[in-house]
Each structure stands twice: as C-alpha cells, then as structure tokens.
Design a protein around this motif. Structure first.
Motif, PDB file in Angstrom:
ATOM      1  N   ALA C 219       0.836  -1.206   0.000  1.00 14.29           N
ATOM      2  CA  ALA C 219       0.000   0.000   0.000  1.00 14.29           C
ATOM      3  C   ALA C 219       0.867   1.251   0.000  1.00 14.29           C
ATOM      4  CB  ALA C 219      -0.933  -0.015   1.214  1.00 14.29           C
ATOM      5  N   ILE C 220       1.952   1.214   0.762  1.00 12.59           N
ATOM      6  CA  ILE C 220       2.895   2.342   0.725  1.00 12.59           C
ATOM      7  C   ILE C 220       3.391   2.538  -0.701  1.00 12.59           C
ATOM      8  CG2 ILE C 220       5.137   3.181   1.533  1.00 12.59           C
ATOM      9  CD1 ILE C 220       4.696   1.638   4.134  1.00 12.59           C
ATOM     10  N   GLU C 222       2.019   1.832  -3.476  1.00 15.37           N
ATOM     11  CA  GLU C 222       1.004   2.439  -4.345  1.00 15.37           C
ATOM     12  C   GLU C 222       0.995   3.963  -4.195  1.00 15.37           C
ATOM     13  OE1 GLU C 222      -0.737   1.383  -6.867  1.00 15.37           O
ATOM     14  OE2 GLU C 222       0.136  -0.604  -6.580  1.00 15.37           O
ATOM     15  N   SER C 223       1.151   4.435  -2.962  1.00 16.94           N
ATOM     16  CA  SER C 223       1.166   5.893  -2.769  1.00 16.94           C
ATOM     17  C   SER C 223       2.431   6.510  -3.362  1.00 16.94           C
ATOM     18  CB  SER C 223       1.014   6.243  -1.289  1.00 16.94           C
ATOM     19  OG  SER C 223      -0.336   6.013  -0.881  1.00 16.94           O
ATOM     20  N   HIS C 226       1.755   6.776  -6.950  1.00 16.57           N
ATOM     21  CA  HIS C 226       0.870   7.918  -7.206  1.00 16.57           C
ATOM     22  C   HIS C 226       1.654   9.229  -7.166  1.00 16.57           C
ATOM     23  CE1 HIS C 226      -2.461  10.633  -7.358  1.00 16.57           C
ATOM     24  NE2 HIS C 226      -2.086  11.169  -6.223  1.00 16.57           N
ATOM     25  N   GLN C 230       2.020  12.040 -10.327  1.00 12.41           N
ATOM     26  CA  GLN C 230       1.283  13.308 -10.257  1.00 12.41           C
ATOM     27  C   GLN C 230       1.740  14.271 -11.356  1.00 12.41           C
ATOM     28  OE1 GLN C 230       1.979  14.456  -6.105  1.00 12.41           O
ATOM     29  NE2 GLN C 230      -0.192  14.176  -5.682  1.00 12.41           N
ATOM     30  N   HIS C 231       0.765  14.987 -11.891  1.00 14.84           N
ATOM     31  CA  HIS C 231       1.045  16.018 -12.890  1.00 14.84           C
ATOM     32  C   HIS C 231       1.843  17.150 -12.240  1.00 14.84           C
ATOM     33  CE1 HIS C 231      -0.284  19.443 -15.586  1.00 14.84           C
ATOM     34  NE2 HIS C 231       0.104  18.542 -16.465  1.00 14.84           N
ATOM     35  N   ARG C 232       2.728  17.773 -12.994  1.00 17.04           N
ATOM     36  CA  ARG C 232       3.594  18.789 -12.385  1.00 17.04           C
ATOM     37  C   ARG C 232       2.819  20.031 -11.924  1.00 17.04           C
ATOM     38  NH1 ARG C 232       7.081  21.958 -17.097  1.00 17.04           N
ATOM     39  NH2 ARG C 232       5.310  22.383 -18.464  1.00 17.04           N
ATOM     40  N   SER C 234       0.488  19.796  -9.982  1.00 15.14           N
ATOM     41  CA  SER C 234      -0.204  19.363  -8.763  1.00 15.14           C
ATOM     42  C   SER C 234       0.649  18.380  -7.962  1.00 15.14           C
ATOM     43  CB  SER C 234      -1.542  18.719  -9.172  1.00 15.14           C
ATOM     44  OG  SER C 234      -2.332  18.428  -8.048  1.00 15.14           O
ATOM     45  N   PHE C 235       1.808  18.889  -7.529  1.00 19.30           N
ATOM     46  CA  PHE C 235       2.741  18.067  -6.746  1.00 19.30           C
ATOM     47  C   PHE C 235       2.347  18.044  -5.271  1.00 19.30           C
ATOM     48  CE2 PHE C 235       6.931  18.778  -9.389  1.00 19.30           C
ATOM     49  CZ  PHE C 235       6.523  17.818 -10.297  1.00 19.30           C
ATOM     50  N   THR C 236       2.427  16.877  -4.673  1.00 16.39           N
ATOM     51  CA  THR C 236       2.348  16.763  -3.216  1.00 16.39           C
ATOM     52  C   THR C 236       3.767  16.803  -2.647  1.00 16.39           C
ATOM     53  OG1 THR C 236       0.287  15.508  -3.185  1.00 16.39           O
ATOM     54  CG2 THR C 236       1.778  15.166  -1.334  1.00 16.39           C
ATOM     55  N   GLN C 237       3.985  17.673  -1.682  1.00 12.45           N
ATOM     56  CA  GLN C 237       5.298  17.673  -1.033  1.00 12.45           C
ATOM     57  C   GLN C 237       5.320  16.685   0.136  1.00 12.45           C
ATOM     58  OE1 GLN C 237       7.603  18.796   1.776  1.00 12.45           O
ATOM     59  NE2 GLN C 237       8.868  17.833   0.218  1.00 12.45           N
ATOM     60  N   LEU C 239       2.885  13.760   2.528  1.00 14.37           N
ATOM     61  CA  LEU C 239       1.661  13.092   2.959  1.00 14.37           C
ATOM     62  C   LEU C 239       2.006  12.115   4.071  1.00 14.37           C
ATOM     63  CD1 LEU C 239       1.695  10.014   1.678  1.00 14.37           C
ATOM     64  CD2 LEU C 239       0.828  11.149  -0.337  1.00 14.37           C
TER      65      LEU C 239
ATOM     66  N   HIS D 226      -6.931   8.571  -5.819  1.00 17.05           N
ATOM     67  CA  HIS D 226      -5.911   7.792  -5.100  1.00 17.05           C
ATOM     68  C   HIS D 226      -6.242   7.688  -3.614  1.00 17.05           C
ATOM     69  CE1 HIS D 226      -2.227   6.011  -3.775  1.00 17.05           C
ATOM     70  NE2 HIS D 226      -2.022   7.024  -2.965  1.00 17.05           N
ATOM     71  N   GLU D 238      -3.798  13.797   5.362  1.00 17.14           N
ATOM     72  CA  GLU D 238      -3.642  15.128   4.756  1.00 17.14           C
ATOM     73  C   GLU D 238      -2.524  15.122   3.723  1.00 17.14           C
ATOM     74  OE1 GLU D 238      -4.543  18.985   6.861  1.00 17.14           O
ATOM     75  OE2 GLU D 238      -2.364  18.945   7.070  1.00 17.14           O
ATOM     76  N   ASP D 240      -0.835  17.895   0.510  1.00 16.48           N
ATOM     77  CA  ASP D 240      -0.854  19.207  -0.144  1.00 16.48           C
ATOM     78  C   ASP D 240      -0.709  19.003  -1.650  1.00 16.48           C
ATOM     79  OD1 ASP D 240       1.679  18.137   0.645  1.00 16.48           O
ATOM     80  OD2 ASP D 240       2.672  19.965   0.042  1.00 16.48           O
ATOM     81  N   ARG D 242       0.313  21.432  -5.091  1.00 17.19           N
ATOM     82  CA  ARG D 242       0.673  22.767  -5.615  1.00 17.19           C
ATOM     83  C   ARG D 242       1.476  22.622  -6.902  1.00 17.19           C
ATOM     84  NH1 ARG D 242       3.706  22.095  -1.302  1.00 17.19           N
ATOM     85  NH2 ARG D 242       2.438  23.358   0.048  1.00 17.19           N
TER      86      ARG D 242
END
Lengths: 248, 248, 248, 248
Positions: C219-220, C222-223, C226, C230-232, C234-237, C239, D226, D238, D240, D242
């Motif tokens: 499961a880790i 998979e994240s 993901h 992610q599209h540039r 909409s980056f997650t810094q 989680l 996801h 949670e 983010d 951006r």
C-alpha cells in the motif's frame, strides 16, 4: 538579587544572543560562558565582573565530547563547588551555508550537524544530570533553553544543510522536554525568526531598514529569562521571536 | 507602578485565567472586565479596587456585536477619557462539547463558532483602532492577546465542533498578527494545553493527581504579561503552556 | 507497460517498503536496488527478473560518499546506457534507538544522522543531476521520494537521536523540493506513521491486533507510485500514511 | 469498470475541482452532484451521462441543514435504492474575502464559517451514517474527502475571515478522521495550495505565467481518487497539492 547557591552556563557566547543572555542571567546567578575562542567571551566575563557579578569563561568546542567533558571538569573544580545548576542555555549554531544544493559539500552538512545536533547532544548530556540534581531546591525550575531559527521549522531552498542541523536540534529539544519535563526540568526551544541586531549585522538592510527591524538580543534574553522563571505548572516548550515588521 | 494614561480590557473573565490576567494587568493599568454575567466579574472588580487598582465590569456577550458596541460605548464614556488602550485580552471560549459526531447538533457547532470566532472578531474590531491609537505613546507595544487551547492545533475525536471554533480563532489571530504587527500592535496566541487549576476543576484528577499537574492561572497571567512587555523587535506570535507532567 | 528508456533507483531495500516499492516501480521501469548487504536485495532482484522485469542490485552504504559514488559508477557502466533516471527513492533509515537520553551514546546519534541525513545528502547529490536531465522527456515528472516516519515530525521521549536524523531528512527534503520543484523534479516526503507489516514485525501486537493494524508495504508503494505520476501542476510535497486504527 | 452497487456524492460542483472530481468518480460510480445553482452542475451531469455514466444533480445549499436534508431525501428516493455510499467529497468553500480587517464585516465572517464549517458539518452528518453502512462491502474504504486551501494552514494578512472558515474545516476533518477512521471510513483533507486552472482564472497571471503554473483540476481529481483507493492499512489524512513552480 543574585543567588550564590546556583549557577548558569551559556554555550555559544558571542556578540549577540549569547552575550545578552549571559548578562541577563548574571543578574541572578554566577555564569559560565562557553565559546570556541576566548575572544568571544573575554569582554563579557569582564563586563559581568565589573557589574559585580561572577563569571568564568572556558574555551570549548561543544561539538567535541572531550572538549565538553574537559569544560565541565573545570566548572566542577573551579566554579560549581557548593552550587547547583539552575540554567543551561544552548546558543551554538554554526554551519550556516546558503548554496545551491549541488554546490554544497558533505563538510557543509557535517559542520551543521556537528555544531547544532551533536553540540546540543554533548551539552545536554553534560548538564541534565546537574539540572535534575537542582530540581528540589532551585528557586525556578532548572532550565535547558535552546536557540533555534527560522530554519528550525522551514527548509528553504538552498538552506538544506543548515536546516538539517536546526531541525535535528528541535527534534532533540522536543524529546528532552518530554523526557525531563516530568522530572522537573524545563526544556524550551526558541525560534528566532529574523536578523539579530549585532555588530556583524550592522550593515545589513532588513525590513526596509525600519527602526527595530532587527531583533534586539537583550529582548531575546528577556524572553529566555521569562522561560526560566515560568512556574512548573505552566511550561512553554516553544515560542517564536521576530521583529514586528518581519514577514512570516 | 500603575499607569493612569492607559488601560486594559479583558474579555471572558471568570474564576480562572480571566481573573488572574485582570489582576496581573491591574497592577499596571486600570482594567475593564467583560463577562456575560456580572457574577463572573463582580468579586474581581472588588478585589482590584481593594488593592488600590481601578476596575470596571460590564456585562457583555462578545458574540453579539450590539452588546460589544454597547460595552465599548460605556467604556468610552465612563472609563477611557484621557486614556489609551494598552492591552486587550480575549479569553472567551464556550462551546466546549465532547460528543460523538453523530450526536452533536448544529447548535453545538454554532455555539463554538460564535463564542470563539465571532466573539474574537467583534472584540478585535472594537479594540484594534484603540490599540493602533496607543502605538506612539504606549510604554509597551499595545497588545491583543488571545487564549487558545489544545484544540487550537489538534482536532481530536469527538472534539470537532470545539476544535472548529478554536482553529478559527487561531486563524484570525495569525492574520491579525500579520496585518497589525507591522503597524506596531502585538497580536499573540497562547495555546493552553492542560487543565487549569480553578474551583470548577478542583475535583478533576489529572496527570495522576501530581502536584502542579493543573495549570496555575496566575502562571498563565505572568506569561501574558511577558508577552505584553516584549520589545517590538522581538514579538512572540504563539507559545504553548502546559504542566511539566502533561503528556504531549 | 514498462519503459526501457528510463530507470528507477531504490535505496534501502529490505523486506518491507523497499521491496514493495522496487516491485511496484519495476512494473514500469528497470530498477536498481541499493542495500548495504546483498542478502537484502538478492531475492527481490530475482523476483523482478522472474516477472520479466529488469533489475540490478548493488551493495551500497549510502552514508558513505565513496560507496555511493562507486554504486553510481556501476549503474552508469552496467545499467544506465541509453536510459534516464525517472525516479529515485530514499528509504534508508537505521539509527533507531529507544533509550533514556542519559544512556544514549554519541554513536547512537551519529548512526541516526549518518544513515538518515548524510545518506539522503549523498543519494540526492548523486541522483538529482540525472533527474534534472530526465525532465524534458520523462513520461512523469522525475521524482525523488523520501521515506519518513512519525519521528520526522515528533520528538518523543527517548526517541531523540532517531528523531534528530528523521527531522534532518525532512528539512533536506523540504529544501530540495523548493529548489528543484521549479526545475521540474518532484521531491516528496512520506510520513509513515505506524508499524509496517513485514517479517520482522510479525510478532508485534499493535493496534490491539486488529486486522490491517500494520501498514501494508504494498500500500505504501502504491502511494509512492501515485506521487511519481502526479502532474507537475499538482505536486504533493508531504503526505502521511497510517493504519485506519492507528491513534494519532 | 463502474460499480452500480455503490455511488458517490460531490458537494460544491462548479467548473473546477468539483467537475473534475465528479467526472473522475463517475468512471467508477454513479454520482450525485450538489451545487447551489443548477447551472453549476447541469452540463456536468449531461457530460457524465454522455460518457455512459449515471449522474443526478440537486440544487443544494450545504450551509442550510434543511436543504441538505431535502437533498439526501431526494437521493434516497431517486438514486440510492440498492446502493451504498462509497465516497463523499466536500468541495464547497465560498466566503473568500481579502480585505483589511477593519473593513471586513461580520457577514464576511459568517459567509466563510457557514459555507466552510457549517456546510461540512451538515454534509458529514448526512453522509457518515451511509459511509459507515458501506464499510463491510465497499471495494475501497468509504471515503470523506475534503478540499482545503493554503488558508487552511496559514492565516495571512487580510485573509482572516476566509482562513477562519478553512481552519475550522480542517479541525472538523481531523476530528472526523480520528473518530471514523477506526470504524473504517477514510477521512482525508487536501490542501490545494495554488490557483486552479479554470475558466474564471484564465486571465490570472500566476507563477510568472509559466506553463502548468496553475493547478489542473483533473490532476486534483486523480489525487482524490488515489485517496479513495488507499488500502485501510495506509490511509493519508492530509496532503498538499501545488504547482511545481509555486513558492511555498
């Protein structure tokens, strides 16, 4: 009124926060000043003595366990007889490098980790037993106060190695607060978020040059003193300090 | 030494933090006490006067803009002549409900939002113009100090509606600090993380009943006073307060 | 469908997250596996090959710059010809010591700082030029993904040295995200907040033994995948990942 | 492959995130779209149907408990027969006002608290019983996903009332995650930190006009999907989102 039965030790004494903190705590306690070079503390020791206080300076590299051990040996022999440790302030923090990451060297990282994390580690191991020993009799809860920076809570671009050291210090501080708080020792971490007004920063224009746009080190020292004198039912673990005009 | 040219106003006066803060600030300033019911402040007003201080109590519901407007009308007429506002403390916070979410009613949420967020909003709009007006002459930077709680930074299970109000207050406080700090007003938020030692909590066993395991409201008041007296080059925006034995 | 023009490298491959991440990314890319000992990766390399993927294991101590340099020399010669680096995952993190602070040794701290902070530093310096190089052509934004832990954001009692290393890693990660994000490289930090379900933790009872009370490493993975896709815009810094029954 | 035994509901459907999320979830489930005005969802309902999906739009003011009750009454009668609720997305958030605090009116604050906090409260009370009911059979953990913003974690100058609502939403979300996570419902909060690329923002120049400098709502929807499909041993509370070029 100064207590002669307790003393304080300030690591990282220079022209800024360290000096102001040493002078502030010297109004209440005899004070030991630690710095790598004697030039950093000589004048301040003299200033404290001139004001009727008691002070001892010891050249110490807090990143080096031998040097710390030797300093506390000296303190024990020359200064601490009949006294207990009321306050220990960790104000060391070299390793300040602002560079594109691919130009940073491993030694930049090591310098930051050593002066920040390892230095605090050595200093805390040397002082916590004495702080614990002072719990039953100290007029205020014995305190370990740690100087942090903006980089303690924010890894800005090109500040990575510096922030690594500062984040690590904050981690240690939190952990010590949770372990030693319940035993009566107050561990606090202070996020200094701005440029300090010291000789070295005289030429810097910050906050558009507005009056009091740099942090007065004496003001920092007042907050450290407040932390030290907080009642044990109401400890602050962390506070921030910044000029009224600072963007944050 | 009390200054007669400035005054302070404390909203949310009861047997705990509000009382201690009012007494602490009354050592320096004439103080206005706001609470919904006069029983909450009557004794404290008397106590301040007995100690040679000056105090006025006004029954006010800070969640109600009319009530706040009327209170400040009264202050203007009966108390503030020739005086400027040095400190405003917002210590209101009802809406404390601990319930499974599906048993909470919309009125629980509304109570929390009203007493916390809307109350601070009304109080800040009523006091900030006066605080700004005091900037040039106030002995300490005019201050708006806001009482928060654990729930200001943590939405625990079954504390959702209470936390909603407390988070909202913290948001407002941060925003006001960033807008009014550069104009000279010190806006600070205090996270009170523990049970306060007041008559209502006498029977509570917290922190295994250890001595000083509940927060002394007088100790809280000392930290508020410290915040108020911080130099403008070194403002704290947020600090936490908790008993040395509190788990966090 | 696997791309042969790009590859991924995973540092810190063992029986848990590293293995699952390597297997997950191997479905899309040839993968290099780094671990100190070949036993840690040998079976996984075989497993990937058996599934028709391409894999190379290299014994590497990421805390040692020479060892990292040598590993990437090998990669260049034996694996990376005609390929660009699409993803680099840093999953190393020894230095886990839970001890009363006064029983911790300097070498505990050093182990944590070395395997966490210095290891990431070396790995990031070795991979970022290649990741930058892949920006214009990579099917997904080239990614540096870093495994964190509860101790990345919380210095618990007796976890000080471990937290020091983990906080330092988070600092570096934030700083790299801010510097390299605008250049097209996605740097993300994952807070793994719970016990991972791996052979070593089989005997642990966590979350009262409830089903799925330990984190599935698949499961880790998979994240992580993901994050990589992610599209540039909409980056997650950052989680967090934790079991549904975990207290937090 | 769409499941006909489960459905999703998206509150706050307009031209941006709500539309993309509805379309994304419609690939797996029949979807209910809620918005105050039917113009906001009519085209999207048509688009989903055209693609072979199933959709129902209902004009709903989530801030109004009666309106929410009526909407879910309609859903029950016209849409939910034989189906369970797999996902509920709360994407409402009006109350965006940027003004000097002394020019903000109480109604600005109320609008923010109502559309954010009260709306989520009503929506969560209406959907959580159904989400709980779906736990044993849902292909993915039933999910409540909440859209946040920069103002969810930062009270910027002149954003006070908006941030108050967003902070309150985050508080509620955390609290619901801690209460309902252990019962199998995944509650996640997403901090959207940037300008979303929608018709209304076409004219905005952000991040110096760089390509992909505004967040693609489809990319947001992928991250929501996801979150919904995360294994229950590995829930994110949670994250983010951006643009790669966003300053933070």
């Amino acid at each position: 009124m100064a207590s002669k039965s307790f003393y304080a030790v300030v690591a990282g004494v220079g022209a800024g926060t360290g000096r102001s903190v040493a002078l502030r705590f010297a109004r209440a306690y005899p004070v030991v000043l630690l710095a790598r070079n004697s030039e950093s503390y000589a004048d301040i020791v003299a200033e404290i003595r001139q004001q009727g206080g008691e002070a001892l300076g010891i050249s110490t590299d807090t990143a080096d366990p031998q040097s710390v051990a030797s300093a506390f040996e000296t303190i024990k022999k020359e200064f601490a007889a009949g006294r207990k440790l009321a306050a220990a302030i960790y104000n060391v923090g070299a390793g300040f490098a602002i560079k594109p990451f691919l130009e940073v060297s491993a030694s930049d990282l090591d310098a930051s980790l050593a002066s920040n994390a390892r230095g605090l580690f050595n200093f805390a191991q040397a002082t916590l037993p004495s702080l614990l020993d002072a719990v039953p009799t100290s007029p205020h809860p014995p305190s370990l106060i740690i100087t942090g920076a903006t980089a303690s809570v924010r890894g800005s671009a090109r500040f990575g190695t510096f922030a690594a050291g500062k984040f690590a210090v904050r981690a240690l501080g939190q952990s010590l607060a949770r372990e030693f708080g319940p035993r009566g020792v107050h561990v606090a971490h202070v996020i200094v978020d701005g440029v300090i007004d010291i000789p070295r920063t005289k030429g810097y224009t910050v906050n558009e040059g507005k009056e009091d746009g740099k942090i007065s080190p004496d003001a920092i020292a007042e907050s450290y003193w407040h932390l030290h004198t907080q009642h044990r039912s109401s400890f602050t673990q962390e506070l921030d300090l910044r000029p009224y005009v600072e963007k944050f």
